[in-house]
Write a protein that holds these residues in place. Structure first.
Motif, mmCIF file in Angstrom:
data_model
loop_
_atom_site.group_PDB
_atom_site.id
_atom_site.type_symbol
_atom_site.label_atom_id
_atom_site.label_comp_id
_atom_site.label_asym_id
_atom_site.label_seq_id
_atom_site.Cartn_x
_atom_site.Cartn_y
_atom_site.Cartn_z
ATOM 1 N N THR A 1 0.928 -1.418 0.144
ATOM 2 C CA THR A 1 -0.341 0.066 0.180
ATOM 3 C C THR A 1 1.007 1.628 -0.138
ATOM 4 O O THR A 1 1.988 1.334 0.399
ATOM 5 C CB THR A 1 -1.379 0.218 1.163
ATOM 6 O OG1 THR A 1 -1.604 -1.287 1.077
ATOM 7 C CG2 THR A 1 -1.830 1.172 1.339
ATOM 8 N N ILE A 2 0.472 2.534 -0.510
ATOM 9 C CA ILE A 2 1.174 4.044 -1.071
ATOM 10 C C ILE A 2 0.030 4.424 -0.412
ATOM 11 O O ILE A 2 -1.550 4.607 -1.349
ATOM 12 C CB ILE A 2 1.254 3.901 -2.009
ATOM 13 C CG1 ILE A 2 3.129 3.144 -2.406
ATOM 14 C CG2 ILE A 2 1.889 5.399 -2.362
ATOM 15 C CD1 ILE A 2 3.724 3.570 -3.586
ATOM 16 N N PHE A 3 0.166 5.818 0.322
ATOM 17 C CA PHE A 3 -0.573 6.743 0.658
ATOM 18 C C PHE A 3 -0.132 7.975 0.269
ATOM 19 O O PHE A 3 1.376 7.794 0.819
ATOM 20 C CB PHE A 3 -1.146 6.792 2.312
ATOM 21 C CG PHE A 3 -2.037 5.532 2.916
ATOM 22 C CD1 PHE A 3 -3.329 6.318 3.046
ATOM 23 C CD2 PHE A 3 -1.673 4.579 3.492
ATOM 24 C CE1 PHE A 3 -4.590 4.665 3.323
ATOM 25 C CE2 PHE A 3 -2.311 3.263 4.076
ATOM 26 C CZ PHE A 3 -3.709 3.404 3.887
ATOM 27 N N GLY A 4 -0.753 8.219 -0.001
ATOM 28 C CA GLY A 4 -0.271 9.893 -1.081
ATOM 29 C C GLY A 4 -0.805 10.648 -0.240
ATOM 30 O O GLY A 4 -2.129 11.777 -0.643
ATOM 31 N N LEU A 5 -0.303 11.949 0.825
ATOM 32 C CA LEU A 5 -1.150 12.927 1.269
ATOM 33 C C LEU A 5 -0.746 14.074 0.613
ATOM 34 O O LEU A 5 0.333 14.767 0.393
ATOM 35 C CB LEU A 5 -0.712 12.868 3.122
ATOM 36 C CG LEU A 5 -0.131 10.980 3.637
ATOM 37 C CD1 LEU A 5 0.451 11.362 4.666
ATOM 38 C CD2 LEU A 5 -1.606 10.714 3.702
ATOM 39 N N ASP A 6 -1.935 14.900 -0.227
ATOM 40 C CA ASP A 6 -2.524 15.727 -0.995
ATOM 41 C C ASP A 6 -0.747 15.687 -1.878
ATOM 42 O O ASP A 6 0.198 16.639 -1.953
ATOM 43 C CB ASP A 6 -2.235 17.032 0.253
ATOM 44 C CG ASP A 6 -2.789 17.968 -0.490
ATOM 45 O OD1 ASP A 6 -3.612 17.339 -1.030
ATOM 46 O OD2 ASP A 6 -2.613 19.076 -0.266
ATOM 47 N N ALA A 7 -0.335 14.774 -2.322
ATOM 48 C CA ALA A 7 0.686 15.182 -3.233
ATOM 49 C C ALA A 7 0.760 15.700 -4.539
ATOM 50 O O ALA A 7 -0.123 16.570 -4.720
ATOM 51 C CB ALA A 7 0.154 13.620 -4.233
ATOM 52 N N ALA A 8 2.147 16.463 -3.779
ATOM 53 C CA ALA A 8 2.167 18.234 -4.778
ATOM 54 C C ALA A 8 1.776 18.118 -6.242
ATOM 55 O O ALA A 8 2.436 16.709 -6.587
ATOM 56 C CB ALA A 8 3.827 18.326 -4.264
ATOM 57 N N LEU A 9 1.445 19.357 -6.586
ATOM 58 C CA LEU A 9 1.024 19.705 -7.788
ATOM 59 C C LEU A 9 1.940 20.297 -8.456
ATOM 60 O O LEU A 9 1.904 19.884 -9.853
ATOM 61 C CB LEU A 9 -0.485 20.325 -8.112
ATOM 62 C CG LEU A 9 -1.035 19.837 -9.412
ATOM 63 C CD1 LEU A 9 -0.905 19.595 -10.541
ATOM 64 C CD2 LEU A 9 -1.790 22.090 -9.125
ATOM 65 N N PRO A 10 1.910 21.629 -8.592
ATOM 66 C CA PRO A 10 3.083 22.104 -8.925
ATOM 67 C C PRO A 10 4.994 21.159 -10.096
ATOM 68 O O PRO A 10 5.297 20.847 -9.086
ATOM 69 C CB PRO A 10 3.682 23.546 -8.379
ATOM 70 C CG PRO A 10 2.798 23.348 -7.040
ATOM 71 C CD PRO A 10 2.295 22.266 -7.048
ATOM 72 N N LEU A 11 4.588 21.922 -11.192
ATOM 73 C CA LEU A 11 5.343 21.002 -12.017
ATOM 74 C C LEU A 11 5.055 19.699 -11.851
ATOM 75 O O LEU A 11 6.256 18.340 -12.458
ATOM 76 C CB LEU A 11 7.036 21.035 -11.362
ATOM 77 C CG LEU A 11 7.439 22.576 -10.614
ATOM 78 C CD1 LEU A 11 8.832 22.777 -10.300
ATOM 79 C CD2 LEU A 11 7.256 23.516 -12.669
ATOM 80 N N PHE A 12 4.345 18.872 -11.775
ATOM 81 C CA PHE A 12 3.850 17.637 -11.623
ATOM 82 C C PHE A 12 2.739 16.751 -12.998
ATOM 83 O O PHE A 12 1.871 17.994 -11.919
ATOM 84 C CB PHE A 12 3.091 16.776 -10.465
ATOM 85 C CG PHE A 12 5.511 16.746 -10.261
ATOM 86 C CD1 PHE A 12 5.796 15.321 -9.992
ATOM 87 C CD2 PHE A 12 5.665 17.607 -8.892
ATOM 88 C CE1 PHE A 12 7.138 15.310 -9.152
ATOM 89 C CE2 PHE A 12 6.400 17.374 -8.001
ATOM 90 C CZ PHE A 12 7.019 16.680 -7.924
ATOM 91 N N PHE A 13 2.492 16.593 -13.466
ATOM 92 C CA PHE A 13 1.609 16.948 -14.286
ATOM 93 C C PHE A 13 0.593 15.099 -14.199
ATOM 94 O O PHE A 13 1.267 14.361 -14.513
ATOM 95 C CB PHE A 13 2.028 16.607 -15.964
ATOM 96 C CG PHE A 13 2.996 18.208 -15.838
ATOM 97 C CD1 PHE A 13 2.352 19.215 -15.827
ATOM 98 C CD2 PHE A 13 4.254 18.307 -15.813
ATOM 99 C CE1 PHE A 13 2.752 20.722 -15.739
ATOM 100 C CE2 PHE A 13 4.732 19.811 -16.033
ATOM 101 C CZ PHE A 13 4.468 21.277 -15.288
ATOM 102 N N ILE A 14 -0.566 15.247 -14.899
ATOM 103 C CA ILE A 14 -1.338 13.763 -15.061
ATOM 104 C C ILE A 14 -0.886 13.428 -16.191
ATOM 105 O O ILE A 14 -0.978 12.294 -15.897
ATOM 106 C CB ILE A 14 -2.680 14.255 -15.218
ATOM 107 C CG1 ILE A 14 -3.601 13.281 -14.890
ATOM 108 C CG2 ILE A 14 -3.416 14.851 -16.469
ATOM 109 C CD1 ILE A 14 -3.566 12.858 -12.917
#
Length: 339
Positions: free
Chosen positions: A197-210
């Motif tokens: 399992t991985i929990f991503g806690l409000d994964a950073a948005l700036p400079l990361f793209f869908i």
């Protein structure tokens, strides 16, 4: 002068989440050291981030168990003697906690989550210190450094599997903000088993793209990936990026944060909620939203299937997938126990 004024308006409007249009293929928003958002040319920052992705720096691993709950045992990749002489016990579940930008292994989120696990039982808790790559005022560099940190995390996990008989199927990775992408990259690169399992806690948005899942936290990085969104669209990702994606208060403007112009309070709430879920595992009750537009439109029916956010154990194997909305209180306890 008109151009400068326009950019200022766009930057301020981004902080307030106003629908000012700009071409995301040419411009992007990144935070400064005070978490104020600034509009910058994407072409100007892409090369700098790419350089940082190839950088090298120390990533440290600090082991805590119930035998040493507050005093860490530092273990380096490849140091089998230190691992053998530590309190690591392969019979117990293992958890890795990874901090975000401008933090370190002593940051509050690490100790809060660590202590909640120990209140539940016997765990090996590794706190990952990558402050050599994260503790910089330059967000662009820190964002690029997630690649190196993630690969070093994977190498350490492979080492503990080989030398300490770590069971990856009883291992979780928990990361906040940039740390969420570190655990995603780590999960992708583990070669000796699949992380449970991985929990991503409000994964950073700036400079990361869908459109670039290979460079961020994504579904498939573990057997089960759960993303918790509390500042969607500004400091944190808004789009669903896990097997299951949970949206407290529809994923932004968290209750009790007041006039949070930088949105740092909402961004940090993901850690607070997750820590609370470890002691109140059935209280963060959420309802499934069939359409993403119901999240962005803040209009999800409360009559759908339900699931709990976070918790110990995780939702792996329970058929939890898709997007979920849940209400939260403005102060502790944040869990409402209802939808």
């Amino acid at each position: 002068m008109k151009v400068v004024f326009a950019l200022v308006v766009v930057g301020v409007s981004a902080i307030l989440a106003s629908p000012i249009d700009y071409n995301p293929d040419e411009w992007t928003l990144i935070p400064d050291s005070d978490y104020n958002m600034h509009l910058v040319s994407l072409s100007d920052v892409t090369f700098k981030k790419a350089l940082a992705e190839r950088s090298d720096f120390a990533v440290n691993f600090y082991l805590y168990t119930k035998k040493n709950p507050t005093t860490a045992q530092q273990i380096a990749t490849g140091d089998a003697d230190a691992l053998r002489d530590s309190h690591f016990d392969a019979k117990n579940p293992t958890r890795f906690i990874v901090h975000g930008w401008r933090q370190s292994y002593t940051s509050e989120m690490n100790t809060e989550i660590r202590d909640k696990y120990f209140a539940r039982g016997d765990f090996n808790v590794f706190v990952v210190g990558w402050s050599a790559g994260a503790d910089t005022l330059d967000y662009i560099k820190a964002a690029g450094n997630t690649m190196t940190a993630g690969k070093k995390l994977a190498a350490f996990i492979d080492f503990v599997v080989e030398s300490g008989k770590l069971n990856t199927d009883d291992t979780y990775l928990i990361g906040h903000s940039l740390g969420a992408h570190v655990v995603g990259i780590g999960g992708k690169n583990v070669s000796k088993g699949k992380i449970n399992t991985i929990f991503g806690l409000d994964a950073a948005l700036p400079l990361f793209f869908i459109s670039e899942p290979s460079k961020r936290l994504a579904k498939g990085d573990a057997l089960y990936v759960e993303s918790i969104h509390t500042d969607g669209g500004i400091l944190g990702f808004e789009e669903p990026i896990g097997n299951a994606s949970f949206y407290p208060n529809y994923g932004n403007d968290q209750p009790g944060c007041g006039l949070d112009l930088t949105t740092a309070c909402s961004h940090a709430r993901s850690c607070t909620y997750f820590a609370e879920s470890l002691s109140s595992p059935d209280e963060f009750l959420a309802v499934k939203c069939p359409e993403y537009s119901e999240i962005t439109g803040r209009d999800c029916s409360t009559r759908g299937a339900t699931a709990r956010m976070g918790g110990q154990p995780s939702n792996y194997g329970r058929g939890v997938e898709g997007m979920y909305y849940l209400p939260v209180n403005s102060n502790y306890p944040y869990a409402t126990g209802r939808v």
